[in-house]
Design an enzyme around this catalytic site. Sequence first.
Site, PDB file in Angstrom:
ATOM      1  N   TRP A  23       0.827  -1.206   0.000  1.00  0.00           N
ATOM      2  CA  TRP A  23       0.000   0.000   0.000  1.00  0.00           C
ATOM      3  C   TRP A  23       0.865   1.262   0.000  1.00  0.00           C
ATOM      4  CZ3 TRP A  23      -0.426   4.112   3.434  1.00  0.00           C
ATOM      5  CH2 TRP A  23      -1.484   4.996   3.170  1.00  0.00           C
ATOM      6  N   SER A  83       3.786  -6.858   1.848  1.00  0.00           N
ATOM      7  CA  SER A  83       2.745  -6.173   2.600  1.00  0.00           C
ATOM      8  C   SER A  83       1.375  -6.402   1.932  1.00  0.00           C
ATOM      9  CB  SER A  83       3.105  -4.694   2.733  1.00  0.00           C
ATOM     10  OG  SER A  83       2.364  -4.068   3.753  1.00  0.00           O
ATOM     11  N   LEU A  84       0.688  -5.349   1.512  1.00  0.00           N
ATOM     12  CA  LEU A  84      -0.586  -5.524   0.815  1.00  0.00           C
ATOM     13  C   LEU A  84      -0.414  -6.404  -0.420  1.00  0.00           C
ATOM     14  CD1 LEU A  84      -3.578  -4.821   0.230  1.00  0.00           C
ATOM     15  CD2 LEU A  84      -2.758  -2.744  -0.909  1.00  0.00           C
ATOM     16  N   LEU A 146      11.326   5.288   4.536  1.00  0.00           N
ATOM     17  CA  LEU A 146      12.513   4.666   3.959  1.00  0.00           C
ATOM     18  C   LEU A 146      13.721   4.846   4.864  1.00  0.00           C
ATOM     19  CD1 LEU A 146      12.106   5.675   0.203  1.00  0.00           C
ATOM     20  CD2 LEU A 146      11.706   3.422   1.222  1.00  0.00           C
ATOM     21  N   GLN A 147      13.871   6.026   5.438  1.00  0.00           N
ATOM     22  CA  GLN A 147      14.996   6.272   6.332  1.00  0.00           C
ATOM     23  C   GLN A 147      14.967   5.334   7.528  1.00  0.00           C
ATOM     24  OE1 GLN A 147      14.281  10.465   6.898  1.00  0.00           O
ATOM     25  NE2 GLN A 147      15.866  11.075   5.441  1.00  0.00           N
ATOM     26  N   LEU A 148      13.785   5.095   8.077  1.00  0.00           N
ATOM     27  CA  LEU A 148      13.664   4.171   9.205  1.00  0.00           C
ATOM     28  C   LEU A 148      13.969   2.740   8.780  1.00  0.00           C
ATOM     29  CD1 LEU A 148      10.469   5.508  11.014  1.00  0.00           C
ATOM     30  CD2 LEU A 148      12.817   5.514  11.896  1.00  0.00           C
ATOM     31  N   ASP A 207       9.702  -5.166  12.784  1.00  0.00           N
ATOM     32  CA  ASP A 207       8.560  -4.642  12.028  1.00  0.00           C
ATOM     33  C   ASP A 207       7.376  -4.391  12.960  1.00  0.00           C
ATOM     34  OD1 ASP A 207       6.631  -3.979  10.197  1.00  0.00           O
ATOM     35  OD2 ASP A 207       6.820  -5.812   9.005  1.00  0.00           O
ATOM     36  N   HIS A 235      10.022  -3.311   8.149  1.00  0.00           N
ATOM     37  CA  HIS A 235       8.916  -3.639   7.251  1.00  0.00           C
ATOM     38  C   HIS A 235       9.335  -3.843   5.796  1.00  0.00           C
ATOM     39  CE1 HIS A 235       4.750  -4.123   6.262  1.00  0.00           C
ATOM     40  NE2 HIS A 235       4.712  -3.079   5.466  1.00  0.00           N
TER      41      HIS A 235
END
EC number: 3.1.1.85
Length: 256
Positions: A23, A83-84, A146-148, A207, A235
């Site tokens: 998503w 993910s989705l 994205l940074q995380l 995650d 994630h």
Amino acid sequence: MRRQRERKSMPDAVKKVYLIHGWGANRHMFDDLMPRLPATWPVSAVDLPGHGDAPFAQPFDIEAAADAVAAQIDTPADILGWSLGGLVALYLAARHPDKVRSLCLTASFARLTAAEDYPEGLAAPALGKMVGAFRSDYAKHIKQFLQLQLLHTPDADGIIGRILPDLARCGTPSALQEALDAAERADARHLLDKIDVPVLLVFGGKDAITPPRMGEYLHRHLKGSRLVVMEKAAHAPFLSHAEAFAALYRDFVEGV
């Protein structure tokens, strides 16, 4: 549904791989993974309806999205869903078993929200808080996301710089909202015993969106599946641990 990015194979290739994003993303989420897969594999990354460049002319529906991917597949293929996209892949395998040779579900789920008989899911307030940020300022929060994901990853800035400009073209706002609503409503648990292909489950130990307990549920209910938890990933394991993920997926597909 449009097949947006396709990498052609060498003449002797026998495996076809389809990558399905999650998503709020699009096919460019896989830009850093695709070059790490064998050059002999024809690999296609698709945009879900209303995401990226794909048109959106009807309410977002998980089953319809799965059918649209199936329409692109002419021989049994190896499907990787994130993910989705993993939820879409589950529906694809259940509704079109002749189109699926194997499944890899990474950071995905059969059901996203918690229920009395499904404590593995997320509580509604936690889910609302996470997605609310994306609704308020998508470009800002996709970069922070994205940074995380890439925290402590070598060349994190380079990876973000390569994929962010295209990834930030998130698609149709109404489609994103409908896709989120569909994900919150969806419950694919009844499909799991219908799936009879090799399944690789890859989850990130850190995650908070699809925690490993969701992978453990899938592992218990998908016969013959293999669960791998990358303890330091979050994630998007295929971004933060790209080499290890690509090697894991390559070995899985080659062994099918």
